[in-house]
Design a protein around this motif. Structure first.
Motif, PDB file in Angstrom:
ATOM      1  N   LEU A 132       0.832  -1.208   0.000  1.00  0.00           N
ATOM      2  CA  LEU A 132       0.000   0.000   0.000  1.00  0.00           C
ATOM      3  C   LEU A 132       0.864   1.254   0.000  1.00  0.00           C
ATOM      4  N   VAL A 133       1.907   1.253   0.817  1.00  0.00           N
ATOM      5  CA  VAL A 133       2.785   2.418   0.873  1.00  0.00           C
ATOM      6  C   VAL A 133       3.458   2.646  -0.475  1.00  0.00           C
ATOM      7  N   ASN A 134       3.905   1.575  -1.110  1.00  0.00           N
ATOM      8  CA  ASN A 134       4.550   1.721  -2.415  1.00  0.00           C
ATOM      9  C   ASN A 134       3.551   2.181  -3.477  1.00  0.00           C
ATOM     10  N   ASP A 135       2.329   1.642  -3.430  1.00  0.00           N
ATOM     11  CA  ASP A 135       1.295   2.104  -4.370  1.00  0.00           C
ATOM     12  C   ASP A 135       0.993   3.580  -4.155  1.00  0.00           C
ATOM     13  N   GLY A 136       0.909   3.991  -2.898  1.00  0.00           N
ATOM     14  CA  GLY A 136       0.671   5.395  -2.601  1.00  0.00           C
ATOM     15  C   GLY A 136       1.803   6.272  -3.092  1.00  0.00           C
ATOM     16  N   ARG A 137       3.037   5.811  -2.921  1.00  0.00           N
ATOM     17  CA  ARG A 137       4.188   6.579  -3.409  1.00  0.00           C
ATOM     18  C   ARG A 137       4.129   6.748  -4.926  1.00  0.00           C
ATOM     19  N   THR A 138       3.811   5.674  -5.621  1.00  0.00           N
ATOM     20  CA  THR A 138       3.719   5.748  -7.083  1.00  0.00           C
ATOM     21  C   THR A 138       2.611   6.691  -7.526  1.00  0.00           C
ATOM     22  N   ALA A 139       1.463   6.617  -6.846  1.00  0.00           N
ATOM     23  CA  ALA A 139       0.336   7.472  -7.210  1.00  0.00           C
ATOM     24  C   ALA A 139       0.647   8.934  -6.944  1.00  0.00           C
ATOM     25  N   LEU A 140       1.231   9.236  -5.798  1.00  0.00           N
ATOM     26  CA  LEU A 140       1.568  10.627  -5.484  1.00  0.00           C
ATOM     27  C   LEU A 140       2.591  11.180  -6.465  1.00  0.00           C
ATOM     28  N   ASP A 141       3.541  10.340  -6.875  1.00  0.00           N
ATOM     29  CA  ASP A 141       4.514  10.764  -7.881  1.00  0.00           C
ATOM     30  C   ASP A 141       3.825  11.102  -9.199  1.00  0.00           C
ATOM     31  N   GLY A 142       2.745  10.363  -9.512  1.00  0.00           N
ATOM     32  CA  GLY A 142       2.035  10.609 -10.760  1.00  0.00           C
ATOM     33  C   GLY A 142       1.090  11.793 -10.704  1.00  0.00           C
ATOM     34  N   ILE A 143       0.710  12.224  -9.489  1.00  0.00           N
ATOM     35  CA  ILE A 143      -0.246  13.325  -9.341  1.00  0.00           C
ATOM     36  C   ILE A 143       0.457  14.644  -9.085  1.00  0.00           C
ATOM     37  N   PHE A 144       1.376  14.655  -8.126  1.00  0.00           N
ATOM     38  CA  PHE A 144       1.983  15.909  -7.699  1.00  0.00           C
ATOM     39  C   PHE A 144       3.254  16.200  -8.484  1.00  0.00           C
ATOM     40  N   ALA A 145       3.543  17.489  -8.592  1.00  0.00           N
ATOM     41  CA  ALA A 145       4.696  17.939  -9.355  1.00  0.00           C
ATOM     42  C   ALA A 145       5.974  17.772  -8.536  1.00  0.00           C
ATOM     43  N   ALA A 146       7.107  17.878  -9.225  1.00  0.00           N
ATOM     44  CA  ALA A 146       8.403  17.765  -8.564  1.00  0.00           C
ATOM     45  C   ALA A 146       9.142  19.098  -8.589  1.00  0.00           C
ATOM     46  N   ASN A 149      -5.465   9.324 -12.945  1.00  0.00           N
ATOM     47  CA  ASN A 149      -6.153   9.739 -14.163  1.00  0.00           C
ATOM     48  C   ASN A 149      -7.216  10.800 -13.901  1.00  0.00           C
ATOM     49  N   VAL A 150      -7.443  11.150 -12.638  1.00  0.00           N
ATOM     50  CA  VAL A 150      -8.498  12.092 -12.283  1.00  0.00           C
ATOM     51  C   VAL A 150      -7.941  13.467 -11.954  1.00  0.00           C
ATOM     52  N   VAL A 151      -6.830  13.493 -11.234  1.00  0.00           N
ATOM     53  CA  VAL A 151      -6.319  14.742 -10.685  1.00  0.00           C
ATOM     54  C   VAL A 151      -5.073  15.198 -11.428  1.00  0.00           C
ATOM     55  N   GLU A 152      -5.036  16.485 -11.721  1.00  0.00           N
ATOM     56  CA  GLU A 152      -3.843  17.122 -12.265  1.00  0.00           C
ATOM     57  C   GLU A 152      -3.557  18.362 -11.429  1.00  0.00           C
ATOM     58  N   THR A 153      -2.303  18.566 -11.071  1.00  0.00           N
ATOM     59  CA  THR A 153      -1.960  19.715 -10.241  1.00  0.00           C
ATOM     60  C   THR A 153      -0.511  20.111 -10.452  1.00  0.00           C
ATOM     61  N   ASN A 154      -0.203  21.372 -10.149  1.00  0.00           N
ATOM     62  CA  ASN A 154       1.184  21.824 -10.152  1.00  0.00           C
ATOM     63  C   ASN A 154       1.721  21.964  -8.731  1.00  0.00           C
ATOM     64  N   LEU A 155       0.933  21.529  -7.733  1.00  0.00           N
ATOM     65  CA  LEU A 155       1.401  21.589  -6.353  1.00  0.00           C
ATOM     66  C   LEU A 155       2.543  20.588  -6.175  1.00  0.00           C
ATOM     67  N   PRO A 156       3.665  21.014  -5.615  1.00  0.00           N
ATOM     68  CA  PRO A 156       4.800  20.108  -5.453  1.00  0.00           C
ATOM     69  C   PRO A 156       4.573  19.123  -4.315  1.00  0.00           C
ATOM     70  N   GLN A 157       5.029  17.900  -4.511  1.00  0.00           N
ATOM     71  CA  GLN A 157       4.873  16.893  -3.467  1.00  0.00           C
ATOM     72  C   GLN A 157       5.651  17.261  -2.214  1.00  0.00           C
ATOM     73  N   SER A 158       6.705  18.055  -2.383  1.00  0.00           N
ATOM     74  CA  SER A 158       7.494  18.462  -1.225  1.00  0.00           C
ATOM     75  C   SER A 158       6.689  19.297  -0.239  1.00  0.00           C
ATOM     76  N   GLN A 159       5.596  19.927  -0.712  1.00  0.00           N
ATOM     77  CA  GLN A 159       4.767  20.744   0.173  1.00  0.00           C
ATOM     78  C   GLN A 159       3.497  20.041   0.623  1.00  0.00           C
ATOM     79  N   LEU A 160       3.305  18.793   0.206  1.00  0.00           N
ATOM     80  CA  LEU A 160       2.076  18.094   0.542  1.00  0.00           C
ATOM     81  C   LEU A 160       1.898  18.018   2.055  1.00  0.00           C
ATOM     82  N   GLY A 161       2.961  17.738   2.785  1.00  0.00           N
ATOM     83  CA  GLY A 161       2.861  17.637   4.232  1.00  0.00           C
ATOM     84  C   GLY A 161       2.438  18.940   4.880  1.00  0.00           C
ATOM     85  N   SER A 162       3.020  20.070   4.432  1.00  0.00           N
ATOM     86  CA  SER A 162       2.664  21.361   5.025  1.00  0.00           C
ATOM     87  C   SER A 162       1.232  21.742   4.697  1.00  0.00           C
TER      88      SER A 162
END
Length: 545
Positions: A154-168, A391-404
């Motif tokens: 689950l953690v690995n699936d979540g990591r892959t999904a977040l990488d595909g949704i959030f920007a770097a 396939n649903v969400v597109e964003t330019n929010l960086p994953q580095s700020q997801l926690g904040s």
């Protein structure tokens, strides 16, 4: 032999039984087997220290203590430094490391169980106890090692999904102490030229207090303005004013078809243009966006196993007829369990009704998704949901700020945002008139008033009680404006007006209740007035938990 000698002999012989079970009685061996299983379950490594390899046991016990300490430390960090903890837990490397650690723990615990089975000396157990030990061992291995292995997946699936949704990309900075986000619900329905955002909202959040203002922009808003630093200012110096076709929700398609070269570094030039349009119109620096593709909801709802809503009106759609043919059909009022395809048809339907009805049903579908997005659904369908989410969400929010941002969301939970609609009822009674000829000086003055009034209001709610969403929004960041949700106050200062009683349900001419057969017949006969009356209450919708 005295009683004291017997007692001493029994006490002295117990260590021998642990390491040499053949010296004990059947009862001793049974107690020993159960004790070793319990030790491996509650203190991994303790069974090996007591009856097996002390080196292996000490290593496992050290790992166990380290895990307990790490969990305690993380819990204390979450209580005292929540933002830091959330930032750590949402970083790609930490998610990868978490998956590796969980996988290693699963394998390590499995090794301990197998070694414990060896230490039990299965052949020395009584015939009746052997199947019990096997069943208990298999259950405990599944609960412990199996759960850790599944957690790693689950953690690995979540990591892959977040990488595909959030920007770097780089972090988004607050401007004048505020984060301003553009939230869009986009649709590429049949018969349309390209993707268009039907739902357009700007969420302005105080970075310190999480107090929030939501600006709702009608999709038919015209003459959107562009600041001087916007590339579109050279193309539309007087605003997006090329006629009735130039409504704000067509800007996305216009830029994607004709002006992508103006945003050479953008991943999504259309979204960047939409941010420029709302920035210039509101005089706010909007630097982040989240766009949800309504069409992608079909796969997401199917991944969740469907949703359930209580519909308060008749909703027309194209689907299977009572006789099995395909044609114009109707959903009756009542509780419906929708698949992804059905939910999308229900949300998109606007035949014989208005855009406002459609918007409210879209919001209901999204709220149903959030309310029915429970831990059981998440655990059992996590991989499918994560894959659909990409396939649903597109964003330019960086994953580095997801926690904040999650930390800010937690601060905002339960607070009520201020709201302003760039149209009726906040700007006159005719929304279409103001949307066609907007007064930007008046709009920006109201924006400034709401920001200045923020301290007195004490309201907030960037993400609302759902976790990542505004209080009145639907799933994954789409906030759909409705007369009830966005028109609660003209300028967020006045008191709420008395609520209006809902429209009574329509009936047949003889006063009897409507039926699906009656409406299908009326549609075949072209009785538009009857059908419009039947569909007039289909904005009534509630998610069923």
């Amino acid at each position: 032999m005295t009683d004291s000698t017997i007692s001493y002999h029994r006490f002295d012989s117990e260590p021998d039984v642990l390491r040499s079970p053949q010296r004990g009685s059947e009862t001793d061996r049974t107690r020993r087997a159960l004790m070793l299983l319990a030790l491996t379950l509650f203190i991994p490594g303790a069974a090996q220290i007591a009856a097996g390899s002390k080196k292996l046991g000490r290593t496992a016990l050290a790992v166990t203590v380290a895990c307990w300490f790490s969990a305690l430390l993380l819990g204390l960090m979450f209580l005292t430094m929540r933002g830091v903890a959330l930032s750590l837990l949402t970083q790609p490397f930490m998610l990868w490391l978490g998956a590796v650690v969980l996988g290693a723990l699963a394998i390590g615990w499995l090794v301990l169980w197998l070694d414990t089975f060896r230490l039990i000396h299965f052949t020395s157990l009584t015939r009746g106890l052997k199947p019990v030990v096997v069943v208990v061992l298999v259950v405990l291995m599944t609960v412990t090692s199996g759960s850790l292995g599944y957690g790693a997946k689950l953690v690995n699936d979540g990591r892959t999904a977040l990488d595909g949704i959030f920007a770097a990309g780089p972090a988004i900075d607050a401007v004048d102490g505020r984060y301003n986000f553009l939230l869009m619900g986009a649709d590429a329905d049949e018969g349309r030229e390209g993707l268009r955002p039907d739902s357009i909202h700007v969420v302005s959040v105080n970075e310190d207090s999480a107090e929030t203002i939501i600006f709702s922009i009608p999709r038919n808003f015209q003459n959107a303005q562009f600041n001087e630093d916007s590339p579109l200012n050279a193309v539309y110096p007087d605003g997006y004013d090329c006629g009735d076709e130039c409504i704000i929700n067509f800007l996305y398609t216009d830029v994607m078809n004709n002006h992508q070269d103006l945003y050479p570094e953008a991943e999504d030039p259309g979204a960047e243009a939409m941010m420029d349009a709302v920035s210039g119109s509101l005089n706010l620096d909007v630097s982040g966006y989240v766009m949800v593709d309504m069409g992608g909801f079909e796969s997401l709802i199917d991944a969740m196993g469907g949703i359930t809503v209580d519909s308060g009106g008749w909703v027309p759609y194209r689907g299977p007829m009572p006789d099995g043919s395909w044609g114009d059909n109707w959903w009756e009022p009542g509780v419906h369990e929708f698949s992804g395809e059905q939910a999308l048809a229900y949300a998109r339907s606007r035949t014989f009704s208005s855009d406002y009805n459609r918007i409210q049903r879209q919001q209901c579908i999204q709220q149903a998704m959030m309310s029915q997005f429970n831990p059981q659904t998440l655990l059992t369908r996590f991989s499918e949901i994560m894959q659909a989410g990409e396939n649903v969400v597109e964003t330019n929010l960086p994953q580095s700020q997801l926690g904040s941002f999650l930390d800010l969301a937690a601060d905002a939970q339960g607070q009520e945002p201020q709201r302003l609609v760039l149209g009726a009822p906040d700007f006159g009674t005719s929304g279409d008139l103001f949307s066609t000829y907007p007064d930007f000086e008046q709009i920006q003055q109201r924006v400034d008033e709401l920001i200045a009034n923020e301290e007195q209001q004490g309201g907030g709610g960037l993400f609302g009680s759902a976790g990542l969403l505004p209080a009145q929004s639907g799933a994954l960041g789409v906030m759909l404006a409705t007369p009830q949700a966005t028109g609660q106050a003209a300028d967020a200062v006045e008191e709420d007006e008395p609520s209006i009683d809902p429209t009574p349900p329509p009936t047949q001419p003889d006063g009897s209740e409507l039926t699906r057969e009656y409406l299908i017949e009326a549609q075949l006969n072209g009785q538009t007035g009857v059908l419009e009356e039947a569909a007039s209450t289909n904005y009534l919708c509630e998610p069923v938990n």
